[in-house]
Design an enzyme around this catalytic site. Structure first.
Site, PDB file in Angstrom:
ATOM      1  N   ASP A 200     -12.328 -10.414   7.682  1.00 26.67           N
ATOM      2  CA  ASP A 200     -11.999  -9.741   6.427  1.00 26.67           C
ATOM      3  C   ASP A 200     -11.360  -8.384   6.735  1.00 26.67           C
ATOM      4  OD1 ASP A 200     -12.770  -9.843   3.295  1.00 26.67           O
ATOM      5  OD2 ASP A 200     -12.907  -7.773   4.030  1.00 26.67           O
ATOM      6  N   ASN A 208      -3.489  -1.975  -1.158  1.00 28.37           N
ATOM      7  CA  ASN A 208      -2.688  -2.403  -2.308  1.00 28.37           C
ATOM      8  C   ASN A 208      -2.556  -1.299  -3.357  1.00 28.37           C
ATOM      9  OD1 ASN A 208      -1.928  -5.019  -1.547  1.00 28.37           O
ATOM     10  ND2 ASN A 208      -3.847  -5.912  -2.275  1.00 28.37           N
ATOM     11  N   HIS A 213       1.629  -3.823  -3.420  1.00 28.06           N
ATOM     12  CA  HIS A 213       1.389  -5.175  -2.910  1.00 28.06           C
ATOM     13  C   HIS A 213       2.409  -5.595  -1.861  1.00 28.06           C
ATOM     14  CE1 HIS A 213      -1.951  -6.389  -5.519  1.00 28.06           C
ATOM     15  NE2 HIS A 213      -1.401  -5.590  -6.415  1.00 28.06           N
ATOM     16  N   ASP A 217       1.103  -7.242   1.438  1.00 31.32           N
ATOM     17  CA  ASP A 217       1.542  -8.542   1.953  1.00 31.32           C
ATOM     18  C   ASP A 217       1.998  -8.430   3.406  1.00 31.32           C
ATOM     19  OD1 ASP A 217       0.975  -9.715  -0.445  1.00 31.32           O
ATOM     20  OD2 ASP A 217       3.058  -9.931  -1.085  1.00 31.32           O
ATOM     21  N   GLU A 243      -7.703 -11.355   1.330  1.00 31.52           N
ATOM     22  CA  GLU A 243      -7.633 -10.703   2.641  1.00 31.52           C
ATOM     23  C   GLU A 243      -8.561 -11.344   3.662  1.00 31.52           C
ATOM     24  OE1 GLU A 243     -10.586  -8.130   0.225  1.00 31.52           O
ATOM     25  OE2 GLU A 243      -8.891  -9.489  -0.109  1.00 31.52           O
TER      26      GLU A 243
END
Length: 340
Positions: A200, A208, A213, A217, A243
């Site tokens: 994680d 973010n 974003h 990404d 994530e």
């Protein structure tokens, strides 16, 4: 012959799993062409060089898959194997007569380059018509494999997706169970153990929220790329969602699994992500024990992950070690309904 060929085409295209597809194509080639043996190798690029690893093969007309490889099987440099290398480099069929047994190599290319190569062995050598038939079957394999991979891949990272994970974990545990039944004397802590790890990205929501974003990404893509470089070719890599990522580690003891995962953790912590800067990951992992339910194994790894995140993040925690140390309580019952 035409009827038999259509039967094999139907059988090949029934599969929704690439490992079963590999074995099915080998079985079809063996029967239709009366071959002595067939081997399929996967081709991939690492640090600019091509390597290969065996994914399926036959011995005395019995077909085997990658999960039946010995624990110490390694990827090998393609440059050292002339027939396979020549076929892959030329994208043409290469045939060689070696002391009375013929070998034919038929490469498999995608739009991005070589992805696999079949080696066919036949006592007297295949005719041009038989080679055309083999090439046609392998062309079907290439196209159908591409369709399967498109449906099984996460569109952002290119790793296997959640849908594929559910099937892969069930197969992973089934394979472990079969191996234990075949060799009941094996015990935990040897090189036949399998593991599930959940990874994680720490504080990903902040990435973010602060950078947008688009950069979030990019972090996911770069983490996935680093996973490909840190784990072995036969380890299974998944984007689980958001994530979170999952790794299935084969044939390694607890210390080796922890070392591999910690090496990946340190690689992420030491990388400078564009605009974002430093990113860290927390990892929990647990033994993928023969006979355990997929939900139980995933639940154990999740508990270790939650412990890692609740106790400082940027670390690797093993479920069994936490239980032995009294930091987690071992669960006595798992059912599918508990998690899914």
């Amino acid at each position: 012959m035409a009827h038999k060929l259509l039967d094999h085409v139907r059988t090949i295209t029934l599969h929704r799993d690439t490992a079963l597809l590999d074995r099915s194509v080998i079985a079809s080639l063996l029967e239709l062409l009366h071959l002595d043996d067939v081997k399929l190798v996967e081709i991939y690029r690492l640090d600019g060089e091509l390597y290969f690893t065996t994914t399926a093969w036959s011995e005395e007309r019995e077909v085997f898959g990658q999960d039946q490889l010995p624990p110490d099987a390694e990827a090998l440099p393609l440059a050292a194997y002339a027939g396979t290398r020549e076929a892959v480099e030329s994208n043409e069929i290469v045939s060689v007569d070696e002391a009375g047994q013929y070998r034919h190599w038929i490469p498999v290319h995608s739009e991005d380059g070589p992805i696999a190569c079949f080696e066919l062995r036949h006592q007297s050598g295949l005719t041009s018509h038989q080679l055309d038939l083999a090439a046609g079957i392998i062309g079907l394999y290439r196209n159908y494999r591409a369709l399967l991979e498109d449906s099984q891949q996460d569109t952002l990272t290119g790793l296997s997706n959640r849908k594929t994970f559910d099937h892969s974990l069930a197969h992973f545990l089934s394979s472990a169970s079969e191996k234990q039944q075949a060799s009941p004397e094996r015990r935990h802590g040897d090189m036949h153990d399998h593991w599930l790890a959940v990874i994680d990205i720490d504080h990903f929501k902040r990435v973010n929220d602060r950078f947008g974003h688009l950069y979030g990404d990019e972090v996911l893509i770069l983490v996935a790329n680093r996973m490909r470089g840190c784990f072995r070719q036969d380890d299974k890599l998944f984007r689980f969602g958001g994530e979170e990522f999952v790794v299935l580690l084969r044939h390694v003891d607890a210390a080796g699994a922890h070392s591999t995962l910690d090496r990946f953790r340190m690689a992420i912590a030491g990388e400078e992500f564009p605009q974002v800067g430093q990113v860290t990951v927390s990892i929990g992992f647990a033994r993928a024990e023969a006979g355990a339910s997929p939900a139980a194994v995933l639940g154990n790894a999740d508990e270790a992950l939650y412990f890692a995140k609740g106790n400082g993040r940027n670390q690797v925690c093993q479920y069994e070690a936490l239980v032995d140390a009294g930091q987690l309580e071992r669960k006595t019952l798992h059912t599918e309904a508990e998690f899914f």
